[in-house]
Scaffold this motif. Structure first.
Motif, PDB file in Angstrom:
ATOM      1  N   UNK A 126      -0.803  -4.188   4.651  1.00  0.00           N
ATOM      2  CA  UNK A 126      -1.730  -4.501   5.741  1.00  0.00           C
ATOM      3  C   UNK A 126      -3.099  -4.920   5.217  1.00  0.00           C
ATOM      4  N   UNK A 127      -3.234  -5.002   3.885  1.00  0.00           N
ATOM      5  CA  UNK A 127      -4.514  -5.399   3.296  1.00  0.00           C
ATOM      6  C   UNK A 127      -5.512  -4.265   3.192  1.00  0.00           C
ATOM      7  N   UNK A 128      -5.047  -3.019   3.299  1.00  0.00           N
ATOM      8  CA  UNK A 128      -5.942  -1.862   3.267  1.00  0.00           C
ATOM      9  C   UNK A 128      -5.918  -1.166   1.912  1.00  0.00           C
ATOM     10  N   UNK A 129      -7.093  -0.750   1.482  1.00  0.00           N
ATOM     11  CA  UNK A 129      -7.233   0.089   0.302  1.00  0.00           C
ATOM     12  C   UNK A 129      -7.281   1.549   0.750  1.00  0.00           C
ATOM     13  N   UNK A 130      -7.134   2.499  -0.180  1.00  0.00           N
ATOM     14  CA  UNK A 130      -7.157   3.918   0.232  1.00  0.00           C
ATOM     15  C   UNK A 130      -8.396   4.295   1.037  1.00  0.00           C
ATOM     16  N   UNK A 131      -9.570   3.801   0.634  1.00  0.00           N
ATOM     17  CA  UNK A 131     -10.781   4.205   1.354  1.00  0.00           C
ATOM     18  C   UNK A 131     -10.841   3.601   2.749  1.00  0.00           C
ATOM     19  N   UNK A 132     -10.124   2.489   2.982  1.00  0.00           N
ATOM     20  CA  UNK A 132     -10.076   1.898   4.323  1.00  0.00           C
ATOM     21  C   UNK A 132      -9.375   2.811   5.322  1.00  0.00           C
TER      22      UNK A 132
END
Length: 418
Positions: A169-175
């Motif tokens: 989904x284009x998300x990093x852990x901090x997102x």
């Protein structure tokens, strides 16, 4: 173990759960199922051998067969039960700590979801990959950050977890982190590693860049851009639409990738864009002929599979705009046809006018010629003048009817006499 009716009754509640909660619920149910099965196996009485002839012996052999599970299932099941001793036994027997199920879920993913610090430590000490990815490219750090498990996040970062890992989904852990203490830990670690916004954006774009490179290579080699990929049968355009890869989608459509290609479920790329809320991709696909009314194998349109009301409203607006554009195009097409028809009619009028003018000119010339011949005094000339007059009438009629003939000239002697 839960009965079938009980499972059906809880389906509406399960549908309202988030992804992480739904996964934990499924794991609990699976653990209950396996526990009940193990208990049933223990309670099944042993069947003595022999004592009943060949048929009875064959039956007893069939009943003595035991169900076995792959090592990956057994390791995941033990991790889901938080049974550290059994997990250690499996690992010491040579089972890889990175075994996963069909969704790519490893024991480390499961332990991070369940906030099982002893198991996470045991798996990492046994060589488990801290950056293992499941089918949706989630790492264990994604799972721990989403659930707000601060101690696990700290441990994973110490063991080399990638802070810039991007899921499907284009998300990093901090997102994905909503817990303030855990988010502060992630951002502090990113600052210590010198991660800037530029690096973050570069990491986000890396997947699309790789896809664009792959597409260009396929184009150079003349290979099919609409070939099904993976077990779902989606094309590259499906993937680009689902992930919001605008550059990749534009490149595919520019080289005639089909916007109406279907995957195994009958989804077109527009279904994927609508499902994952990729509005710019939906606009691009519609501009290239994709239909918002296209139906999947389950008769679902892109609007039906869109779960976000805001995105759905934008898609409805796009549908109305598309209808207005098509209506305008039809109106302009009708006007063009009428203009073409009118221009053709004017051309016919001009041709008729030219023919009529030419006929009148011929008639006037013949009349003048008849007058000249009429001034001759001899009878023969009178007869000839009469003949010319008669011929003029016939010829004029013929010209009027559209022919280009003239009356015969008088004999040469008469012309000389004149």
């Amino acid at each position: 173990m839960a009965e079938h009716r009980e499972l059906l009754a809880e389906m509406p509640a399960v549908a309202r759960l988030g992804t992480a909660e739904r996964l934990r619920h499924a794991q609990r149910r699976r653990a209950q199922q396996l526990k009940a099965w193990a208990q049933a196996q223990k309670e099944t009485p042993a069947i003595p051998r022999g004592g009943g002839g060949g048929g009875g012996e064959r039956k007893s052999r069939r009943r003595r067969k035991r169900v076995t599970f792959p090592a990956s299932v057994r390791l995941l099941e033990a991790a889901a039960r938080h049974d550290a001793e059994e997990v250690r036994h499996f690992l010491e027997s040579g089972i890889s700590p990175d075994l996963c199920n069909e969704d790519g879920l490893t024991a480390l993913h499961q332990s991070c979801i369940d906030d099982s610090l002893p198991l996470v430590r045991l798996l990492l000490d046994s060589g488990a990959d801290a950056n293992a990815r499941d089918a949706e490219l989630w790492t264990p750090l994604h799972a721990a950050a989403t659930c707000g498990h601060l101690r696990l996040v700290q441990l994973l970062i110490q063991r080399g977890a990638d802070l810039l890992a991007v899921n499907s989904d284009g998300n990093m852990p901090y997102d994905l982190c909503e817990d303030e203490a855990t988010l502060d830990c992630l951002e502090s670690a990113m600052a210590r590693q010198g991660i800037t916004q530029e690096r973050i954006e570069e990491a986000r774009a890396a997947t699309e860049r790789a896809m664009v490179s792959e597409i260009r290579e396929l184009i150079r080699e003349g290979k099919e851009l609409d070939a099904p990929r993976g077990h779902h049968g989606g094309t590259l355009l499906h993937v680009a639409a689902a992930h919001g890869f605008l550059e990749a989608a534009e490149l595919l459509l520019e080289h005639r990738a089909r916007p109406d290609a279907r995957d195994a479920d009958g989804w077109q790329p527009l279904h994927a864009a609508a499902c994952w809320g990729q509005v710019p991709l939906a606009e691009l696909l519609v501009a290239h002929g994709a239909e918002l009314g296209a139906k999947s194998l389950l008769d679902e349109t892109p609007l039906d599979v869109c779960g976000d009301e805001e995105v759905r409203a934008k898609l409805l607006e796009l549908k109305h705009k598309r209808a207005a554009v098509l209506k305008c195009q039809e109106r302009h097409k009708g006007l063009l046809q009428r203009r073409t028809s009118s221009a053709g009619s004017r051309g016919k009028v001009v041709r008729r006018a030219s023919l009529s003018e030419r006929s009148s000119r011929y008639r006037r010339e013949l009349q003048r010629e008849a007058i000249v011949w009429g001034h001759l005094g001899d009878s023969e000339d009178d007869d000839r003048a009469t003949g010319v007059t008669a011929t003029t009438g016939v010829t004029a009629t013929g010209v009027t009817a559209g022919t280009d003939t003239r009356p015969p000239l008088p004999p040469a002697g008469h012309r000389g006499g004149a």
